[in-house]
Design a protein around this motif. Sequence first.
Motif, mmCIF file in Angstrom:
data_model
loop_
_atom_site.group_PDB
_atom_site.id
_atom_site.type_symbol
_atom_site.label_atom_id
_atom_site.label_comp_id
_atom_site.label_asym_id
_atom_site.label_seq_id
_atom_site.Cartn_x
_atom_site.Cartn_y
_atom_site.Cartn_z
ATOM 1 N N SER A 99 24.085 1.753 -38.400
ATOM 2 C CA SER A 99 22.961 2.635 -38.754
ATOM 3 C C SER A 99 21.726 2.297 -37.929
ATOM 4 C CB SER A 99 22.637 2.522 -40.245
ATOM 5 O OG SER A 99 23.407 3.434 -40.999
ATOM 6 N N LEU A 100 21.434 0.999 -37.790
ATOM 7 C CA LEU A 100 20.264 0.604 -36.998
ATOM 8 C C LEU A 100 20.429 1.044 -35.545
ATOM 9 C CD1 LEU A 100 19.602 -2.978 -38.432
ATOM 10 C CD2 LEU A 100 18.274 -0.900 -38.845
ATOM 11 N N ALA A 101 21.635 0.844 -35.000
ATOM 12 C CA ALA A 101 21.886 1.261 -33.613
ATOM 13 C C ALA A 101 21.770 2.775 -33.471
ATOM 14 C CB ALA A 101 23.271 0.786 -33.176
ATOM 15 N N ALA A 102 22.287 3.513 -34.458
ATOM 16 C CA ALA A 102 22.221 4.982 -34.395
ATOM 17 C C ALA A 102 20.779 5.475 -34.463
ATOM 18 C CB ALA A 102 23.044 5.587 -35.534
ATOM 19 N N ILE A 103 19.950 4.799 -35.263
ATOM 20 C CA ILE A 103 18.536 5.208 -35.356
ATOM 21 C C ILE A 103 17.854 5.056 -33.999
ATOM 22 C CG2 ILE A 103 16.304 4.577 -36.363
ATOM 23 C CD1 ILE A 103 17.841 3.877 -38.949
ATOM 24 N N VAL A 104 18.104 3.922 -33.331
ATOM 25 C CA VAL A 104 17.459 3.675 -32.030
ATOM 26 C C VAL A 104 18.020 4.618 -30.960
ATOM 27 C CG1 VAL A 104 17.123 1.984 -30.204
ATOM 28 C CG2 VAL A 104 16.986 1.278 -32.605
ATOM 29 N N VAL A 105 19.349 4.624 -30.820
ATOM 30 C CA VAL A 105 19.975 5.423 -29.749
ATOM 31 C C VAL A 105 19.789 6.920 -30.000
ATOM 32 C CG1 VAL A 105 22.156 5.959 -28.598
ATOM 33 C CG2 VAL A 105 21.641 3.603 -29.256
ATOM 34 N N GLY A 106 19.982 7.333 -31.259
ATOM 35 C CA GLY A 106 19.820 8.753 -31.592
ATOM 36 C C GLY A 106 18.400 9.236 -31.339
ATOM 37 N N THR A 107 17.411 8.385 -31.670
ATOM 38 C CA THR A 107 16.007 8.758 -31.442
ATOM 39 C C THR A 107 15.716 8.917 -29.956
ATOM 40 O OG1 THR A 107 15.288 7.637 -33.454
ATOM 41 C CG2 THR A 107 13.632 8.002 -31.754
ATOM 42 N N LEU A 108 16.136 7.937 -29.152
ATOM 43 C CA LEU A 108 15.878 8.001 -27.711
ATOM 44 C C LEU A 108 16.608 9.185 -27.076
ATOM 45 C CD1 LEU A 108 16.112 4.192 -26.820
ATOM 46 C CD2 LEU A 108 14.047 5.583 -27.097
ATOM 47 N N ALA A 109 17.862 9.415 -27.503
ATOM 48 C CA ALA A 109 18.637 10.526 -26.940
ATOM 49 C C ALA A 109 18.010 11.871 -27.313
ATOM 50 C CB ALA A 109 20.081 10.452 -27.446
ATOM 51 N N ALA A 110 17.583 12.008 -28.553
ATOM 52 C CA ALA A 110 16.977 13.273 -28.991
ATOM 53 C C ALA A 110 15.663 13.529 -28.254
ATOM 54 C CB ALA A 110 16.747 13.242 -30.501
ATOM 55 N N ALA A 111 14.836 12.487 -28.112
ATOM 56 C CA ALA A 111 13.557 12.663 -27.411
ATOM 57 C C ALA A 111 13.795 13.045 -25.948
ATOM 58 C CB ALA A 111 12.737 11.373 -27.509
ATOM 59 N N ALA A 112 14.767 12.401 -25.302
ATOM 60 C CA ALA A 112 15.071 12.736 -23.905
ATOM 61 C C ALA A 112 15.572 14.176 -23.788
ATOM 62 C CB ALA A 112 16.111 11.758 -23.368
ATOM 63 N N ALA A 113 16.430 14.597 -24.717
ATOM 64 C CA ALA A 113 16.952 15.967 -24.681
ATOM 65 C C ALA A 113 15.847 16.991 -24.891
ATOM 66 C CB ALA A 113 18.039 16.127 -25.750
ATOM 67 N N LEU A 114 14.910 16.693 -25.779
ATOM 68 C CA LEU A 114 13.797 17.627 -26.032
ATOM 69 C C LEU A 114 12.871 17.718 -24.821
ATOM 70 C CD1 LEU A 114 12.938 16.695 -29.735
ATOM 71 C CD2 LEU A 114 14.153 18.711 -28.904
ATOM 72 N N ARG A 115 12.697 16.609 -24.108
ATOM 73 C CA ARG A 115 11.860 16.664 -22.891
ATOM 74 C C ARG A 115 12.545 17.494 -21.807
ATOM 75 N NH1 ARG A 115 10.921 11.044 -24.089
ATOM 76 N NH2 ARG A 115 8.779 10.759 -24.818
ATOM 77 N N GLN A 116 13.865 17.346 -21.702
ATOM 78 C CA GLN A 116 14.594 18.089 -20.677
ATOM 79 C C GLN A 116 14.601 19.587 -20.951
ATOM 80 O OE1 GLN A 116 16.033 17.054 -17.794
ATOM 81 N NE2 GLN A 116 15.090 15.068 -18.186
#
Length: 222
Positions: A203-220
Amino acid sequence: MTRAFLAILKRDLALASRAGGGGELALVFFLTIVVLVPFALGPDLNLLSRIGPAILWLGALLSVLIGLDRLFQADEEDGSLDLIRGGVLPLELAVVAKGLAHWLTTGLPLALAAPLLSLLVALPGEAMLPVAATLLVGTPALSFIGAGAAALTASLRRGGLILPVLVAPLTVPVLIFGVSAANAALGGTIPFRTPFLILCALSLAAIVVGTLAAAAALRQSN
């Protein structure tokens, strides 16, 4: 910055609490699955008790997917996603606020309802709270993995059809260790603590990775 974070959190909680917002719908869907599966399996209580944790976890996964496609797509359609991108709050923290709101309105209610619904799958009384605890620490992973996929499909038409295909494979480890921890609470061959701690780490890993991935996708997609 804190005010902007709380504003996004409160807005998403308010939207989810409205009729059709997705919060109640996820809980009703969870209840439907847990009620229907025992009817499909028949009156074998021993079988039902053995697979009860898997039924609860599978029901939780499918329920979390409901409405997940609207996590960013609704903001994209009404223009509020542009305001979030251009605001003072870093996009990563905005994603955390939206993921947290999604978990508070879907994962948390499912975990709280789990002890009661455990009766429908014939779980023994001593296993109800540990099984609910696995859902409590495991469902944040489902919300934030889903947030990453929802960000990827936010600007796509009919992205809701693609989202479950993206999310389901990524949730397999969470599902495995969630069910494993729940089975350990029923008296399995491994101690409850081992898969439970791995589930917390996922869960902790998913929070970090999911957050970074979502932010990168929204910027793109800007």
